[in-house]
Design an enzyme around this catalytic site. Structure first.
Site, PDB file in Angstrom:
ATOM      1  N   CYS A  27      23.371  17.277   9.767  1.00  0.00           N
ATOM      2  CA  CYS A  27      23.631  16.663   8.473  1.00  0.00           C
ATOM      3  C   CYS A  27      23.571  17.754   7.407  1.00  0.00           C
ATOM      4  O   CYS A  27      23.169  18.886   7.696  1.00  0.00           O
ATOM      5  CB  CYS A  27      22.604  15.572   8.176  1.00  0.00           C
ATOM      6  SG  CYS A  27      23.149  14.451   6.850  1.00  0.00           S
ATOM      7  N   CYS A  65      22.321  16.958   4.059  1.00  0.00           N
ATOM      8  CA  CYS A  65      21.488  16.568   2.908  1.00  0.00           C
ATOM      9  C   CYS A  65      20.264  17.456   2.703  1.00  0.00           C
ATOM     10  O   CYS A  65      19.789  17.614   1.577  1.00  0.00           O
ATOM     11  CB  CYS A  65      21.072  15.108   3.023  1.00  0.00           C
ATOM     12  SG  CYS A  65      20.102  14.719   4.483  1.00  0.00           S
ATOM     13  N   LYS A 111      23.950   3.462  10.998  1.00  0.00           N
ATOM     14  CA  LYS A 111      22.864   3.928  10.150  1.00  0.00           C
ATOM     15  C   LYS A 111      22.944   3.189   8.821  1.00  0.00           C
ATOM     16  O   LYS A 111      23.933   3.317   8.086  1.00  0.00           O
ATOM     17  CB  LYS A 111      22.991   5.438   9.936  1.00  0.00           C
ATOM     18  CG  LYS A 111      21.893   6.023   9.060  1.00  0.00           C
ATOM     19  CD  LYS A 111      21.996   7.531   8.990  1.00  0.00           C
ATOM     20  CE  LYS A 111      20.932   8.117   8.090  1.00  0.00           C
ATOM     21  NZ  LYS A 111      21.045   9.572   7.989  1.00  0.00           N
ATOM     22  N   ARG A 127      12.263  11.562   3.231  1.00  0.00           N
ATOM     23  CA  ARG A 127      12.855  12.390   2.170  1.00  0.00           C
ATOM     24  C   ARG A 127      11.808  13.290   1.533  1.00  0.00           C
ATOM     25  O   ARG A 127      12.143  14.358   1.025  1.00  0.00           O
ATOM     26  CB  ARG A 127      13.588  11.510   1.172  1.00  0.00           C
ATOM     27  CG  ARG A 127      14.802  10.889   1.874  1.00  0.00           C
ATOM     28  CD  ARG A 127      15.660  10.061   0.980  1.00  0.00           C
ATOM     29  NE  ARG A 127      16.681   9.395   1.794  1.00  0.00           N
ATOM     30  CZ  ARG A 127      17.405   8.367   1.399  1.00  0.00           C
ATOM     31  NH1 ARG A 127      17.225   7.882   0.178  1.00  0.00           N
ATOM     32  NH2 ARG A 127      18.299   7.838   2.192  1.00  0.00           N
ATOM     33  N   ARG A 164      22.702   6.615  -1.238  1.00  0.00           N
ATOM     34  CA  ARG A 164      23.601   6.856  -0.114  1.00  0.00           C
ATOM     35  C   ARG A 164      24.430   5.621   0.276  1.00  0.00           C
ATOM     36  O   ARG A 164      24.983   5.552   1.361  1.00  0.00           O
ATOM     37  CB  ARG A 164      22.801   7.309   1.107  1.00  0.00           C
ATOM     38  CG  ARG A 164      21.914   8.528   0.889  1.00  0.00           C
ATOM     39  CD  ARG A 164      21.742   9.306   2.191  1.00  0.00           C
ATOM     40  NE  ARG A 164      20.560  10.163   2.218  1.00  0.00           N
ATOM     41  CZ  ARG A 164      20.425  11.284   1.521  1.00  0.00           C
ATOM     42  NH1 ARG A 164      21.370  11.683   0.712  1.00  0.00           N
ATOM     43  NH2 ARG A 164      19.307  12.003   1.642  1.00  0.00           N
ATOM     44  N   GLU A 175      31.467   0.303  13.611  1.00  0.00           N
ATOM     45  CA  GLU A 175      30.975   1.683  13.486  1.00  0.00           C
ATOM     46  C   GLU A 175      30.684   2.289  14.858  1.00  0.00           C
ATOM     47  O   GLU A 175      31.042   3.429  15.135  1.00  0.00           O
ATOM     48  CB  GLU A 175      29.690   1.711  12.643  1.00  0.00           C
ATOM     49  CG  GLU A 175      29.919   1.779  11.149  1.00  0.00           C
ATOM     50  CD  GLU A 175      30.367   3.162  10.691  1.00  0.00           C
ATOM     51  OE1 GLU A 175      30.583   4.051  11.525  1.00  0.00           O
ATOM     52  OE2 GLU A 175      30.514   3.344   9.463  1.00  0.00           O
ATOM     53  N   LYS A 202      19.779   2.756  13.531  1.00  0.00           N
ATOM     54  CA  LYS A 202      18.709   3.251  12.663  1.00  0.00           C
ATOM     55  C   LYS A 202      18.708   2.506  11.341  1.00  0.00           C
ATOM     56  O   LYS A 202      19.776   2.356  10.761  1.00  0.00           O
ATOM     57  CB  LYS A 202      18.962   4.737  12.440  1.00  0.00           C
ATOM     58  CG  LYS A 202      17.996   5.410  11.514  1.00  0.00           C
ATOM     59  CD  LYS A 202      18.454   6.809  11.248  1.00  0.00           C
ATOM     60  CE  LYS A 202      17.550   7.381  10.179  1.00  0.00           C
ATOM     61  NZ  LYS A 202      18.080   8.541   9.563  1.00  0.00           N
TER      62      LYS A 202
END
Ligand code: PBG
Length: 324
Positions: free
Chosen positions: A120, A122, A195, A205, A217, A233, A248
């Site tokens: 990822c 982020c 997700k 976070r 998000r 998905e 998740k």
């Protein structure tokens, strides 16, 4: 009531008979233990909202990984806190990036351990979003190239499994193609396929220093209210080549986990996320519930709902509890 023929209690009389008829059993092999790699040496910084979980420098991760393997843990997943963040997430695909170094150190310290890497952006972007920003929006297709580059660099460092979690459309396909083009066709993809945009990621976070600097998000992670969309998905990731499909968070999405298990024939993973861990920890610290019992009951519910693989910060404690 002597004429009662069926007495379910017969099979509950003692632990020996209960364990004989038990339908779901947890095992050390079920768990994936997350690690947060940070710069420095000898660093062990506890996450205040996740007691027992630390930011660890690479040398400390190597030690912890070896100890976890010794305990019976077979798989770990790595997240990274880079030295510096920028708009292009360059720390994510740096061959000497924090996660890439941690992969190599773990491979040395515990050669038998399966190493997964969260793929990822982020944790590496200055704005904290999982993709590139244009005109205040997270753009999809430009982000794919960076995610693919990140996955390739993780594979080159020695990751066995890459786990794309950015929720960009087409990320699994882009990563599969890039891995194959670079000769990493044996590296598996565990897709964070389903997700949700969840408040349960709060403590993570803090651990990964990855809160978005603006907005949230919801424009890329799923709406908590949607179930049918989970199948869409998961199907897209399946078609694009995901080897493992993940749902998740886990506990408040057990219905979704069960659906995904029933619809697809690939292994299904569930992420018992930071907030789900923190809630049990906090209540246990207050003496409000029996931590070991609630931990095992929670992990059992995730497996019973259909998870073949459980990512959890409780992996070590669960393995210890199962041994005792
Ligand atoms: C990265 C990522 C997140 C988690 C796993 N990978 C955070 C997020 O999407 O904001 C959350 C894990 C947890 O809460 O334990 N995108």
């Amino acid at each position: 009531m002597a004429d009662l023929i069926h007495r379910p209690r017969r099979l509950r009389r003692n632990e020996a008979i209960r364990s004989l008829v038990r339908e779901t059993r947890l095992a050390a092999e079920d768990f994936v233990l997350p690690f947060f790699a940070c710069p420095g040496e000898g660093v062990r910084k506890e996450i205040s909202s996740m007691p027992g979980v630390h930011n660890l420098s690479v040398d400390e991760i190597a030690k912890e990984a070896a100890a976890a393997y010794e305990l019976g843990i077979k798989s770990v997943i790595l997240f990274g806190l880079p030295e510096a963040k920028d708009e292009h997430a360059s720390g994510a695909f740096d061959e000497n990036g924090i996660v890439q170094r941690a992969v190599r150190a773990i491979r040395q310290a515990a050669p038998g351990l399966l190493i997964m890497t969260d793929t990822c952006l982020c944790e590496y972007t200055s704005h904290g979003h999982c993709g590139m920003i244009r005109d205040g929006e997270v753009v999809n297709d430009e982000s794919l190239a960076l995610l693919a580059r990140t996955a390739v660099s993780q594979a080159a460092a020695g990751a066995d499994v890459v786990a794309p979690s950015a929720m960009m459309d087409g990320q699994v396909g882009a990563i599969r193609e890039a891995l194959d083009a670079e000769g990493f066709e044996q590296v598996a993809i565990m897709a964070y396929a389903v997700k949700y945009a969840s408040g349960f990621y709060g403590p993570f976070r803090e651990a990964a220093d990855s809160s978005p600097a603006f907005g949230d998000r919801r424009a890329y992670q799923m709406d908590a209210a949607n179930a049918r969309e989970a199948i869409r998905e998961a199907e897209l990731d399946y078609i694009e080549g995901a080897d493992i499909l993940m749902v998740k968070p886990a506990v408040v999405y057990l219905d979704i986990l069960k659906m995904v298990r029933e619809e697809f024939d690939v292994p299904v993973a569930a992420y018992h996320v930071s907030g789900e861990y923190a809630m049990i920890k906090a209540a246990a610290q207050k003496g409000w519930l029996d931590e070991e019992r609630v931990m095992l009951e929670t992990l059992t519910s995730i497996k019973r709902a259909g998870a073949d693989i459980i990512l959890t910060y409780y992996a070590r404690e669960a393995v210890r509890a199962l041994k005792s």
